[in-house]
Design a protein around this motif. Structure first.
Motif, short mmCIF file in Angstrom:
data_model
loop_
_atom_site.label_atom_id
_atom_site.label_comp_id
_atom_site.label_asym_id
_atom_site.label_seq_id
_atom_site.Cartn_x
_atom_site.Cartn_y
_atom_site.Cartn_z
N ASN A 98 0.84 -1.19 0.00
CA ASN A 98 0.00 0.00 0.00
C ASN A 98 0.88 1.24 0.00
O ASN A 98 1.89 1.29 0.70
CB ASN A 98 -0.89 0.05 1.25
N HIS B 78 -7.93 1.70 -4.58
CA HIS B 78 -6.89 0.78 -5.07
C HIS B 78 -6.28 1.24 -6.39
O HIS B 78 -6.93 1.92 -7.18
CB HIS B 78 -7.47 -0.62 -5.24
N ILE C 112 -4.56 6.45 1.19
CA ILE C 112 -3.93 5.16 0.91
C ILE C 112 -4.27 4.70 -0.51
O ILE C 112 -5.43 4.64 -0.90
CB ILE C 112 -4.37 4.08 1.91
N PHE D 55 -4.40 1.55 -2.13
CA PHE D 55 -4.39 0.14 -1.77
C PHE D 55 -3.75 -0.68 -2.89
O PHE D 55 -4.10 -0.53 -4.07
CB PHE D 55 -5.79 -0.36 -1.47
N GLY E 33 -5.06 -5.39 0.24
CA GLY E 33 -4.52 -4.12 0.73
C GLY E 33 -5.30 -3.55 1.88
O GLY E 33 -4.75 -3.22 2.94
N SER E 34 -6.62 -3.40 1.71
CA SER E 34 -7.43 -2.83 2.78
C SER E 34 -7.63 -3.82 3.91
O SER E 34 -7.77 -3.43 5.08
CB SER E 34 -8.79 -2.37 2.23
N ASP F 277 -13.07 -1.12 -1.42
CA ASP F 277 -12.27 -1.14 -0.20
C ASP F 277 -13.06 -0.62 0.99
O ASP F 277 -12.84 -1.05 2.13
CB ASP F 277 -11.01 -0.29 -0.39
#
Length: 619
Positions: free
Chosen positions: A239, A288, A328, A330, A344-345, A566
């Protein structure tokens, strides 16, 4: 001299109409009607009023509006009788300088289109950024839209007319969607990176931890630093994390304390990397940056770029807020390389499954090895889990990935809930037998049973709002034209804004499957593959998005998200709410035709800024 909205609101009806003359091609009745809807608080509100005038008009008048437009590179262009606005637009797209082959192709398309639809092809040739489409793209769009249903194409013509009018209004008011242009530029530059096998064909594919993925990560890190984020790092799962400090945290370091360095194990633990306590909470946002195979440029990435643009403006204005902003990118949401969706999340919510590390991709590459090659600290994954008490909540901006906003001609929409979903892989088994010798009342046809269920699912899902059901895969393995299907496999996908509505539909569909098979003398199996709970938006956060959209002079449109995001992972640990931005081309996504405009994107940035303002007032 650029128009001024305040002066326009105060002008008499005739002056108002004169000032906006030429906005709609040979159709002064639109601005004349809109004059009575003043005052307009924003340029977006004026644009919306003009859209509503056309939508409220009878079909005959809408058709006349479409027919008032000239053909592309047509007779009016040759005779030089185009309006000044159309001359400018067609020239910007290079249509005044066609090769003989291009000109002949466009003339044939014009003839075919008029024969099919009875009105000229309308395209906003200045494009999503207002700088002009290439002739190749124009011709490809022309050819593609020839296959549309007449009613859809009628609406698509009007949508393009409104985009043409929007660009003309921008010219009249001297309006420049600078943040929207910046984000479209970022999207184009990030789309340069694509996985092998796709890049060579001009296709965008970025899967977890490939070279293209790592290049995207590095680019996001660079841009975040340029935007003025105080901390930028790549965490243990890849991330990209950018933090813009709150007032008190910035003051802490301005007083001579050591500044946090770049970290690779994540942020948001409640302390800076120096061990100093951080008192301010943060707003968490992002989306993302991985893509599906041969996908679009804005799915996910828009939700990273919009808050980046907001932080950029805050930094340039030397402004700090009473709370920090953590953006972020992701690393993974799509599950394209490994079977690990929301990797990622999920790491932020503590849901990273260590067993994922042993998964292999299609080339036999183990995830653990891919992470080590990327320089990621696998041992640091468990430390990525965020403490929800350190955060105000999570918000996400996302392209709609659907046709609703596009059909309504509305730039922004507020998400009420991310649908809960359940999926099955099903199989019906009957008896394969000769298609010519087996009487109809003695058949055990697996495909006919599946067809009956498909129609039932369509009827059942249509019986309630915000419930959808799909059979996306339907196969007769080893089928033959002269053999009654003895086996049929298919998928079931059921989604709804609440788990209760989803589960009720699921029960009914499975019960009907059992009943159909029993009645037809068949057997069946249904294997559940996914069950994801619904993620309704937190009411107070949804209300903030609604206030932000309303402040722009836009109508409030509420809609569910049928796709996963996410935000549904962060929903498990903190309040969340999403803002949707309209997509072009009927809102298509996960597709190279995925597109947005600079003006709509500018509105997303302004809505996000208004949300920040609301939070500042209550902090």
């Amino acid at each position: 001299m650029a128009l001024d909205l305040q002066q326009l609101n105060a002008a008499c009806a005739a002056e108002f109409a004169q000032a906006l003359a030429g906005t709609y091609e040979h159709s002064p009745w639109i601005v004349e009607t809109a004059a009575s809807r003043r005052p307009f608080a924003t340029l977006a509100a004026l644009k919306r009023a003009l859209v509503e005038v056309v939508r409220d008009a009878p079909r005959e008048r809408q058709l006349a509006l479409i027919r008032a437009h000239p053909e592309l590179a047509g007779k009016a262009m040759i005779a030089k009788t185009l309006t000044a606005e159309s001359t400018h637009e067609q020239g910007k797209a290079g249509l005044t300088e066609c090769t003989p082959e291009e000109f002949a192709r466009i003339q044939q398309l014009n003839a075919d289109y008029n024969a099919r639809f009875g009105f000229p092809f309308i395209l906003a040739v200045r494009g999503p950024r207002g700088t002009g489409l290439g002739k190749g793209e124009i011709i490809a769009t022309f050819a593609r839209r020839l296959a549309n249903h007449p009613e859809f194409e009628f609406a698509e013509a009007l949508r393009n007319i409104h985009r043409i009018a929007e660009l003309r209004l921008n010219d009249k008011f001297g309006a420049m969607p600078e943040a929207g242009n910046l984000i479209l530029d970022w999207a184009e530059q990030l789309a340069v990176h694509s996985d092998p096998g796709f890049k060579e064909h001009g296709q965008l594919t970025v899967t977890y931890l490939t070279d293209a993925h790592r290049a995207c990560s590095g680019q996001l890190v660079q841009w975040m630093r340029e935007c003025g984020f105080d901390e930028v790092s790549t965490d243990a799962v890849g991330n990209v994390v950018g933090v813009y400090w709150a007032i008190d945290e910035a003051q802490l370091h301005a007083d001579g304390k050591p500044s946090p360095g770049q970290r690779r194990d994540g942020v948001g633990s409640g302390h800076s990397s120096t061990g100093l306590p951080v008192s301010s909470r943060r707003l968490l946002t992002g989306s993302h940056y991985d893509t599906v195979r041969n996908g679009g440029k804005y799915d996910g990435r828009l939700g990273i770029f919009v808050p980046m643009a907001c932080v950029r403006e805050l930094h340039r204005a030397r402004r700090r807020l009473p709370f920090g902003i953590e953006v972020i990118g992701f690393a993974e949401e799509e599950g394209q390389r490994y079977k690990a969706v929301f990797l990622g999340s999920g790491a932020l919510t503590g849901d990273f499954d260590p067993r994922w590390l042993d998964q292999t991709d299609a080339d036999g590459v183990v995830m653990r090895d891919a992470m080590q090659r990327a320089g990621l600290n696998i041992d640091g994954i468990t430390r990525l889990k965020r403490d929800p008490s350190r955060y105000l909540g999570f918000v996400e901006v996302h392209i709609e990935q659907g046709p609703v906003l596009n059909r309504l001609d509305v730039p922004l929409g507020i998400v009420t809930s991310i649908n809960g979903s359940v999926r099955y892989l099903c199989e019906i088994t009957g008896m394969a037998s000769h298609a010519g010798t087996t009487p109809m009342d003695m058949r055990r046809d697996a495909a006919a049973a599946a067809a009956e269920l498909v129609l039932y699912l369509e009827q059942r899902a249509s019986s309630q709002p915000d419930l959808v059901g799909t059979v996306g895969m339907l196969q007769v393995p080893n089928g033959s034209i002269n053999v009654i299907p003895g086996r049929c496999t298919f998928s079931l996908d059921i989604r709804a804004t609440t788990d209760a509505v989803r589960d009720a539909c699921e029960r009914d569909v499975l019960a009907r499957l059992s009943e159909i098979c029993q009645r037809r003398g068949l057997s069946c199996t249904a294997e559940q593959t996914i069950r994801a709970p619904a993620a309704p938006s937190a009411p107070e956060w949804q209300a903030r998005w609604e206030t932000a959209v309303q402040s722009l002079g836009l109508p409030i449109v509420r809609l569910p998200s049928g796709a996963g995001h996410d935000a549904m992972k962060l929903h498990e640990v903190m309040p969340q709410a999403m803002l949707f931005q309209r997509g072009l081309n009927a809102g298509i996504s996960h597709n190279p035709l995925e597109a947005i405009t600079n003006d709509d994107t500018e509105l997303s940035v302004r809505a996000f800024q208004h949300l920040l303002t609301q939070l500042t007032a209550t902090a």
